[in-house]
Design an enzyme around this catalytic site. Sequence first.
Site, short mmCIF file in Angstrom:
data_model
loop_
_atom_site.label_atom_id
_atom_site.label_comp_id
_atom_site.label_asym_id
_atom_site.label_seq_id
_atom_site.Cartn_x
_atom_site.Cartn_y
_atom_site.Cartn_z
N MET A 1 0.80 -1.22 0.00
CA MET A 1 0.00 0.00 0.00
C MET A 1 0.84 1.28 0.00
O MET A 1 0.31 2.35 -0.30
CB MET A 1 -0.93 0.02 1.21
CG MET A 1 -0.21 0.22 2.53
SD MET A 1 -1.32 0.66 3.91
CE MET A 1 -1.91 2.26 3.41
N TYR A 2 2.12 1.18 0.33
CA TYR A 2 2.94 2.39 0.37
C TYR A 2 3.03 2.99 -1.04
O TYR A 2 3.59 2.38 -1.96
CB TYR A 2 4.34 2.09 0.89
CG TYR A 2 4.43 1.64 2.33
CD1 TYR A 2 3.35 1.76 3.20
CD2 TYR A 2 5.60 1.10 2.83
CE1 TYR A 2 3.44 1.35 4.52
CE2 TYR A 2 5.71 0.68 4.15
CZ TYR A 2 4.62 0.81 4.99
OH TYR A 2 4.72 0.39 6.29
N SER A 3 2.47 4.18 -1.17
CA SER A 3 2.42 4.86 -2.46
C SER A 3 1.84 3.96 -3.56
O SER A 3 2.31 3.96 -4.70
CB SER A 3 3.81 5.37 -2.87
OG SER A 3 4.21 6.43 -2.03
N ALA A 4 0.82 3.18 -3.18
CA ALA A 4 0.08 2.33 -4.13
C ALA A 4 1.01 1.44 -4.95
O ALA A 4 0.89 1.31 -6.17
CB ALA A 4 -0.77 3.19 -5.06
N GLY A 5 1.96 0.79 -4.27
CA GLY A 5 2.87 -0.14 -4.93
C GLY A 5 4.18 0.48 -5.38
O GLY A 5 5.13 -0.25 -5.70
#
Length: 346
Positions: free
Chosen positions: A60-64
Site C-alpha cells: 500500500m505504500y504509495s500504491a505499490g
Amino acid sequence: MEYRQLGRSGLKVSTMTMGTMTFGGRGMFEQLGTTDVEGATRQIDLCVDHGVNLVDTADMYSAGQSEEIVGQATKNHRDDLYLATKMRFPMGDGPNDGGASRTRIVRSCEDSLRRLGVEHIDLYQLHGWDGQTPLEETLEALDTLVRKGKIRYIGCSNYSAWHIMKALGVSERGEFQRFVSQQIHYTLQAREAENELVPVSIDQGLGILVWSPIAGGLLSGKFRRGQDDPETSRHLGEWSEPPVHDRERLYDIIEVAAEIGDAHGVSVAQVANAWLLHKPGVTSLVIGARTEEQLADNLAAADLALTDDEVRRLDEVSAMPLLYPYWHQRNTITDRLSPADATLLG
C-alpha cells in the site's frame, strides 16, 4: 551492527531495519516523503555499509510504488539483504481488493513479487487484522505460499494480543506455518505495547519489529516546549499517527532524552532508538528518513549504549498508568511472575 534471532525462526536480522514508507510519494504518502530510485539507492547503500540486512515495505505504500523502488534500489545487494513486505489494506475499489482472503493473499503476493522483481519474499506480513475472513483460510493460504517457495516466513502487524493468540492456535491446530514476528508501534511516547504485545511475544517466541520508533518524528528533537512545531511536521496536517494524548508529557520525555543525548553527544532520536533496543523482546527498529543525514543519525543509535541509570530515567519520565488487571496483578501476584509477566510487572 548487532544481529538478533527473529522469533523462533533460524533467521538473524540486524537491529536496524530499513523502512521505506518515504519511497515514492503517491497520494497521502507524499507528505511522508518522495524519495525516488536514485535517492533510495543511496539510502540502501548507506544501510548496507552499516550492516543492515533487512528492508521493509508494503504493497500500500504509495500504491505499490515503494515496492517498485525497493526492487530497483536493492538490485546490487540481493545477496546482502532480506526483503519484507506487507498486505491487507485495499489496493483497489473492488469488493475483494482488501482483506486477507485466500484470493487476496495469493494475488497480493504475486503482485508484490512482480513489483519487487524477486522470486520470493523473505518475510510476508499481514498488515492488519481481518475479522471477517476465517483465520483457517488466511493461514492456509500463507502456508501454501511458503511451501511453494513464494515466501520464507510470515508475520503480522498491528494485531492485538488476542488476535495473535487465536492465530497461533489455528496454526498449531491446522499444522500451518506460524507467525515468527509482529510489527508494532512502540516508543518512549507510546508504551501501550508493554501491556500485552511485548509479553505475548516473549511467551510465544515472536520477534518484535518496531515501526516508527521515533514516533513519526515527535522524538526527533525538533519538538520542544515553548517552540513552534516544525513546518514540515506531518502532525500539522491530516496525518495523526501516532496520536499525542498529552503534549506536556511528550515535552517532559524529550527534555530527559535531550539531557542524556547531550551527555553522549548524540541526538534525541538516537536516545529514543537506543532505549528501545534495551527493552525486552525488541528485535529490530524499522527506521526511515526523508534525508540521508536523518538516516545516518538513526543508524548510529545501534552503537549507543545507555547506562542502567539513563534507561531508568527514561522509563520513569515516560511511564504510563497501569491498566486493569495489571495494577491488581502488581498488588497481588508478583510472587509468581513468568518472564513474560515480568516485562511489565517485574
